[in-house]
Enzyme design. Structure first.
Site, PDB file in Angstrom:
ATOM      1  N   HIS A   7      -3.027  -0.011   6.519  1.00  0.00           N
ATOM      2  CA  HIS A   7      -4.135   0.479   5.689  1.00  0.00           C
ATOM      3  C   HIS A   7      -5.454  -0.153   6.111  1.00  0.00           C
ATOM      4  CE1 HIS A   7      -4.491  -3.347   3.545  1.00  0.00           C
ATOM      5  NE2 HIS A   7      -3.160  -3.379   3.532  1.00  0.00           N
ATOM      6  N   ARG A  58      -4.272   1.404  -1.564  1.00  0.00           N
ATOM      7  CA  ARG A  58      -4.918   1.189  -0.260  1.00  0.00           C
ATOM      8  C   ARG A  58      -4.182   1.919   0.857  1.00  0.00           C
ATOM      9  NH1 ARG A  58      -2.743  -3.641  -2.145  1.00  0.00           N
ATOM     10  NH2 ARG A  58      -1.411  -4.865  -0.759  1.00  0.00           N
ATOM     11  N   GLU A  84       3.828  -4.005   0.336  1.00  0.00           N
ATOM     12  CA  GLU A  84       3.525  -5.291   0.959  1.00  0.00           C
ATOM     13  C   GLU A  84       4.462  -6.356   0.419  1.00  0.00           C
ATOM     14  OE1 GLU A  84       2.919  -7.323   3.179  1.00  0.00           O
ATOM     15  OE2 GLU A  84       0.744  -7.284   3.417  1.00  0.00           O
ATOM     16  N   HIS A 151       1.616  -1.778   5.168  1.00  0.00           N
ATOM     17  CA  HIS A 151       0.932  -3.075   5.081  1.00  0.00           C
ATOM     18  C   HIS A 151       1.307  -3.940   6.277  1.00  0.00           C
ATOM     19  CE1 HIS A 151       0.121  -2.020   0.849  1.00  0.00           C
ATOM     20  NE2 HIS A 151       1.307  -1.455   0.934  1.00  0.00           N
TER      21      HIS A 151
END
Length: 192
Positions: A7, A58, A84, A151
């Site tokens: 991202h 995100r 993440e 992530h």
């Protein structure tokens, strides 16, 4: 082709904080990075049939920008297994403060080690096991153009799951915000 994208920069990234599972929005630079990734993939002639992101905005928003720039018409499938790494007690804390508090060696061990983690956090091995449970879902799309926006630690975990890194070499593997990694399906045939 499988395209993995980290991202764009989040507001927590910009502030130098451990983001983990906090739903930090994209910064202005993060929006620019997402759009730039989309333009780059468009220049390469890519149009996606399938898109995945974690449930955090995100990644979802980065995927939206990429799909828009590549004129791809497909839904974005959110999957929590692509989230993440949970940084536990370090979540939301400034990296610089933790570095000063714990010292370079301990900070690096908690931040990059495969099996060690801050208190209450996931280690990278646990993230690898989580993404391995997602791989059968990905395999259903072999041969299609698939976008996966995730992530940094999730992408590091995927690199281990695919066999590109092991628990030692992954410690030094860094993926920058907005970075794209393009993989031909033929290079993945025997990897998962």
């Amino acid at each position: 082709m499988l395209v993995l994208v980290r991202h764009g920069q989040s507001l927590y990234n910009k502030a130098g904080m451990f983001t983990g599972t906090v739903d930090s929005k994209l910064s202005m630079l993060g929006v620019e990075q997402a759009e730039a990734a989309g333009r780059l993939l468009k220049e390469k002639g890519l149009r996606f049939n399938v898109a995945y992101s974690s449930h955090l905005s995100r990644t979802y928003n980065t995927a939206e920008f990429i799909l828009e720039k590549t004129f791809s018409v497909c839904e974005i499938i959110e999957d929590k297994r692509l989230a993440e790494r949970d940084y536990g007690e370090w979540t939301g804390k400034k990296k610089q403060d933790l570095f000063l508090e714990h010292g370079e060696e301990m900070f690096k061990l908690y931040h990059r080690s495969y099996k060690t983690a801050p208190p209450g956090a996931e280690n990278l091995h646990e993230v690898v096991e989580r993404v391995k449970r997602w791989l059968p879902q990905l395999k259903k799309h072999t041969g299609k153009n698939v976008l996966v926006v995730s992530h940094g630690n999730t992408m590091r975990a995927l690199s281990v799951a695919f066999g590109f890194h092991d628990e030692k070499t992954v410690e030094g593997y860094e993926i920058h915000t907005g970075e794209t990694i393009e993989l031909e399906w033929t290079s993945l045939e025997k990897r998962f």
